[in-house]
Design a protein around this motif. Sequence first.
Motif, PDB file in Angstrom:
ATOM      1  N   GLY A  79       1.413   2.814  10.791  1.00 33.00           N
ATOM      2  CA  GLY A  79       2.336   3.917  10.510  1.00 33.00           C
ATOM      3  C   GLY A  79       2.487   4.151   9.020  1.00 33.00           C
ATOM      4  N   VAL A  80       2.597   3.073   8.279  1.00 31.80           N
ATOM      5  CA  VAL A  80       2.691   3.160   6.814  1.00 31.80           C
ATOM      6  C   VAL A  80       1.416   3.748   6.223  1.00 31.80           C
ATOM      7  CG1 VAL A  80       2.694   1.741   4.718  1.00 31.80           C
ATOM      8  CG2 VAL A  80       4.371   1.300   6.518  1.00 31.80           C
ATOM      9  N   PHE A  81       0.274   3.320   6.746  1.00 37.90           N
ATOM     10  CA  PHE A  81      -1.020   3.798   6.270  1.00 37.90           C
ATOM     11  C   PHE A  81      -1.158   5.312   6.505  1.00 37.90           C
ATOM     12  CE2 PHE A  81      -5.523   4.760   7.014  1.00 37.90           C
ATOM     13  CZ  PHE A  81      -6.079   4.274   5.841  1.00 37.90           C
ATOM     14  N   LEU A  82      -0.758   5.768   7.676  1.00 36.51           N
ATOM     15  CA  LEU A  82      -0.894   7.192   8.011  1.00 36.51           C
ATOM     16  C   LEU A  82       0.032   8.078   7.179  1.00 36.51           C
ATOM     17  CD1 LEU A  82      -1.238   6.964  11.893  1.00 36.51           C
ATOM     18  CD2 LEU A  82      -3.030   7.493  10.234  1.00 36.51           C
ATOM     19  N   VAL A  83       1.163   7.528   6.771  1.00 38.77           N
ATOM     20  CA  VAL A  83       2.079   8.278   5.902  1.00 38.77           C
ATOM     21  C   VAL A  83       1.403   8.586   4.576  1.00 38.77           C
ATOM     22  CG1 VAL A  83       4.208   8.134   4.551  1.00 38.77           C
ATOM     23  CG2 VAL A  83       4.204   7.434   6.948  1.00 38.77           C
ATOM     24  N   LYS A  84       0.677   7.592   4.049  1.00 39.28           N
ATOM     25  CA  LYS A  84      -0.008   7.758   2.758  1.00 39.28           C
ATOM     26  C   LYS A  84      -1.212   8.680   2.905  1.00 39.28           C
ATOM     27  CE  LYS A  84       0.768   5.969  -0.626  1.00 39.28           C
ATOM     28  NZ  LYS A  84       1.551   6.372  -1.779  1.00 39.28           N
TER      29      LYS A  84
ATOM     30  N   THR B 153       3.891 -11.706  -0.106  1.00 39.79           N
ATOM     31  CA  THR B 153       2.636 -10.942  -0.122  1.00 39.79           C
ATOM     32  C   THR B 153       2.825  -9.616  -0.838  1.00 39.79           C
ATOM     33  OG1 THR B 153       1.993 -11.942   1.996  1.00 39.79           O
ATOM     34  CG2 THR B 153       0.810  -9.960   1.313  1.00 39.79           C
ATOM     35  N   PHE B 154       3.927  -8.936  -0.557  1.00 39.90           N
ATOM     36  CA  PHE B 154       4.229  -7.666  -1.221  1.00 39.90           C
ATOM     37  C   PHE B 154       4.287  -7.865  -2.739  1.00 39.90           C
ATOM     38  CE2 PHE B 154       7.204  -4.664  -3.126  1.00 39.90           C
ATOM     39  CZ  PHE B 154       6.806  -3.450  -2.589  1.00 39.90           C
ATOM     40  N   PHE B 155       4.950  -8.926  -3.174  1.00 41.09           N
ATOM     41  CA  PHE B 155       5.085  -9.175  -4.617  1.00 41.09           C
ATOM     42  C   PHE B 155       3.730  -9.423  -5.276  1.00 41.09           C
ATOM     43  CE2 PHE B 155       5.700 -11.588  -8.450  1.00 41.09           C
ATOM     44  CZ  PHE B 155       6.793 -10.969  -9.048  1.00 41.09           C
ATOM     45  N   LEU B 156       2.853 -10.153  -4.598  1.00 42.49           N
ATOM     46  CA  LEU B 156       1.556 -10.462  -5.190  1.00 42.49           C
ATOM     47  C   LEU B 156       0.669  -9.229  -5.311  1.00 42.49           C
ATOM     48  CD1 LEU B 156       0.948 -13.904  -3.478  1.00 42.49           C
ATOM     49  CD2 LEU B 156       1.321 -13.491  -5.913  1.00 42.49           C
ATOM     50  N   HIS B 157       0.944  -8.218  -4.510  1.00 41.40           N
ATOM     51  CA  HIS B 157       0.244  -6.934  -4.668  1.00 41.40           C
ATOM     52  C   HIS B 157       0.864  -6.094  -5.784  1.00 41.40           C
ATOM     53  CE1 HIS B 157      -2.603  -6.681  -1.294  1.00 41.40           C
ATOM     54  NE2 HIS B 157      -1.707  -7.301  -0.541  1.00 41.40           N
TER      55      HIS B 157
ATOM     56  N   TYR C 150       0.840  -1.208   0.000  1.00 47.18           N
ATOM     57  CA  TYR C 150       0.000   0.000   0.000  1.00 47.18           C
ATOM     58  C   TYR C 150       0.870   1.251   0.000  1.00 47.18           C
ATOM     59  CZ  TYR C 150      -3.258   3.555   1.745  1.00 47.18           C
ATOM     60  OH  TYR C 150      -4.005   4.696   1.906  1.00 47.18           O
ATOM     61  N   ALA C 151       1.938   1.219   0.793  1.00 48.37           N
ATOM     62  CA  ALA C 151       2.858   2.367   0.837  1.00 48.37           C
ATOM     63  C   ALA C 151       3.551   2.579  -0.506  1.00 48.37           C
ATOM     64  CB  ALA C 151       3.912   2.153   1.921  1.00 48.37           C
ATOM     65  N   ASN C 152       3.646   1.496  -1.278  1.00 47.19           N
ATOM     66  CA  ASN C 152       4.254   1.563  -2.601  1.00 47.19           C
ATOM     67  C   ASN C 152       3.248   1.997  -3.668  1.00 47.19           C
ATOM     68  OD1 ASN C 152       6.850   0.938  -4.020  1.00 47.19           O
ATOM     69  ND2 ASN C 152       5.538  -0.488  -5.161  1.00 47.19           N
ATOM     70  N   GLY C 153       2.010   2.273  -3.232  1.00 44.30           N
ATOM     71  CA  GLY C 153       0.983   2.735  -4.156  1.00 44.30           C
ATOM     72  C   GLY C 153       0.231   1.641  -4.873  1.00 44.30           C
ATOM     73  N   GLN C 154       0.395   0.381  -4.423  1.00 41.92           N
ATOM     74  CA  GLN C 154      -0.275  -0.744  -5.077  1.00 41.92           C
ATOM     75  C   GLN C 154      -0.851  -1.668  -4.012  1.00 41.92           C
ATOM     76  OE1 GLN C 154       3.477  -1.397  -7.317  1.00 41.92           O
ATOM     77  NE2 GLN C 154       2.120  -1.846  -9.045  1.00 41.92           N
ATOM     78  N   PHE C 155      -2.171  -1.737  -3.970  1.00 39.27           N
ATOM     79  CA  PHE C 155      -2.835  -2.578  -2.979  1.00 39.27           C
ATOM     80  C   PHE C 155      -4.081  -3.172  -3.603  1.00 39.27           C
ATOM     81  CE2 PHE C 155      -6.045  -3.269   0.281  1.00 39.27           C
ATOM     82  CZ  PHE C 155      -5.342  -3.984   1.250  1.00 39.27           C
ATOM     83  N   SER C 156      -4.214  -4.495  -3.514  1.00 41.92           N
ATOM     84  CA  SER C 156      -5.386  -5.190  -4.047  1.00 41.92           C
ATOM     85  C   SER C 156      -6.185  -5.803  -2.896  1.00 41.92           C
ATOM     86  CB  SER C 156      -4.956  -6.302  -5.012  1.00 41.92           C
ATOM     87  OG  SER C 156      -6.040  -7.172  -5.283  1.00 41.92           O
ATOM     88  N   PRO C 157      -7.425  -5.353  -2.687  1.00 47.02           N
ATOM     89  CA  PRO C 157      -8.260  -5.954  -1.638  1.00 47.02           C
ATOM     90  C   PRO C 157      -8.434  -7.459  -1.817  1.00 47.02           C
ATOM     91  CG  PRO C 157      -9.223  -3.895  -2.396  1.00 47.02           C
ATOM     92  CD  PRO C 157      -8.101  -4.214  -3.346  1.00 47.02           C
ATOM     93  N   LEU C 158      -8.528  -7.903  -3.093  1.00 48.66           N
ATOM     94  CA  LEU C 158      -8.694  -9.328  -3.362  1.00 48.66           C
ATOM     95  C   LEU C 158      -7.456 -10.110  -2.923  1.00 48.66           C
ATOM     96  CD1 LEU C 158     -10.279 -11.683  -4.522  1.00 48.66           C
ATOM     97  CD2 LEU C 158      -9.354 -11.115  -6.791  1.00 48.66           C
TER      98      LEU C 158
ATOM     99  N   TYR D 260      15.387  -0.018   8.103  1.00 49.63           N
ATOM    100  CA  TYR D 260      14.522   0.129   6.929  1.00 49.63           C
ATOM    101  C   TYR D 260      13.824   1.483   6.932  1.00 49.63           C
ATOM    102  CZ  TYR D 260      10.691  -0.652   3.646  1.00 49.63           C
ATOM    103  OH  TYR D 260       9.815  -0.527   2.600  1.00 49.63           O
ATOM    104  N   VAL D 261      13.315   1.883   8.094  1.00 47.61           N
ATOM    105  CA  VAL D 261      12.610   3.169   8.204  1.00 47.61           C
ATOM    106  C   VAL D 261      13.553   4.329   7.895  1.00 47.61           C
ATOM    107  CG1 VAL D 261      11.567   4.771   9.858  1.00 47.61           C
ATOM    108  CG2 VAL D 261      10.804   2.390   9.774  1.00 47.61           C
ATOM    109  N   ILE D 262      14.763   4.257   8.405  1.00 44.41           N
ATOM    110  CA  ILE D 262      15.746   5.320   8.153  1.00 44.41           C
ATOM    111  C   ILE D 262      16.030   5.446   6.657  1.00 44.41           C
ATOM    112  CG2 ILE D 262      18.167   5.989   8.484  1.00 44.41           C
ATOM    113  CD1 ILE D 262      17.959   4.761  11.310  1.00 44.41           C
ATOM    114  N   LYS D 263      16.132   4.316   5.984  1.00 43.99           N
ATOM    115  CA  LYS D 263      16.444   4.318   4.553  1.00 43.99           C
ATOM    116  C   LYS D 263      15.250   4.727   3.694  1.00 43.99           C
ATOM    117  CE  LYS D 263      20.283   1.042   4.444  1.00 43.99           C
ATOM    118  NZ  LYS D 263      21.198   1.951   3.722  1.00 43.99           N
ATOM    119  N   THR D 264      14.030   4.641   4.256  1.00 46.68           N
ATOM    120  CA  THR D 264      12.827   5.004   3.485  1.00 46.68           C
ATOM    121  C   THR D 264      12.064   6.123   4.179  1.00 46.68           C
ATOM    122  OG1 THR D 264      11.507   3.311   4.628  1.00 46.68           O
ATOM    123  CG2 THR D 264      12.613   2.658   2.583  1.00 46.68           C
TER     124      THR D 264
END
Length: 302
Positions: A297-302, A167-171, A31-39, A240-244
Amino acid sequence: MEKLKFWIEAFRLRTLPLALSSAILGSFLAYANGQFSPLVFGLAISTTIFLQILSNLANDFGDSQHGTDNANRVGPERSVQSGKISKKEMKRMIVVFIILSFISGGLLIFSGIKTANAGMMILFFVLGIASIVAAIKYTVGKNPYGYSGFGDIFVFVFFGLLGVCGTFFLHTNQFEPLLLLPAASIGFLSAGVLNLNNMRDIKNDTASGKRTLVVRIGSQNAKVYHALLIILSPVLSLIYVIKTWQSVYQLMFLLSIVPLGFHLYEVFKNHVPDKLNNQLKVLALTTFFFSVSYSLGVFLVK
């Protein structure tokens, strides 16, 4: 109705929050990457649930098969060992959840792989079948790997690396090497739950010939190993957070450091393995909280 109650106990639904942690985190990182599928999210959740219940049923059957479940066992009563469910009934239910896992996993792969990439489709089907086999072979059959000290590796890979990155890849149909950091965080915490379980059961496992990692290295070294798992988890996620870096919301997962700290204190002061049972619940729920707070946290950033 009584039989239904026995099956619900055998499913061990309290283990589901821990299992769902990787699917939730992988989905919200997508979702943070801009791609999220509810299915994809729904199918990832259902597949994870089916695989976890399959693993619980197989462990119940396998430990009774090898004599590990006996009067000296610590922890929740097992269904086959107690006689509430027969071995034949358990075998049938294991087959049911193999089928459910395969169907849900297949739908997940077809929904997630957006390109006509036969190679990637085959790879994910192989990984899916490997997940089913791994869930069963932990304690079932000859030479189960859970009896040889390799259970921690399975948990780290399937509950951490594969669970989050897959899971990330499948989204997104993308793989980002940096994602291995939060994926490893969930993997380490999940391995910590298994390690704690084996620390609790060390006496009976030793007597039953179950050579878990804890049996191999001893209780004191297992505590040091446990501390490394717990400490490395937030450290890797922080890197990871520091780098992103985008927002302070990304640091919400650090709230889990407090319960993790209290958990380590309780583990290190413990000298009676039987009394570690309560800390299993604490660590499993804290892992789930880690995943949810990270995702929020990721959701609130978006």
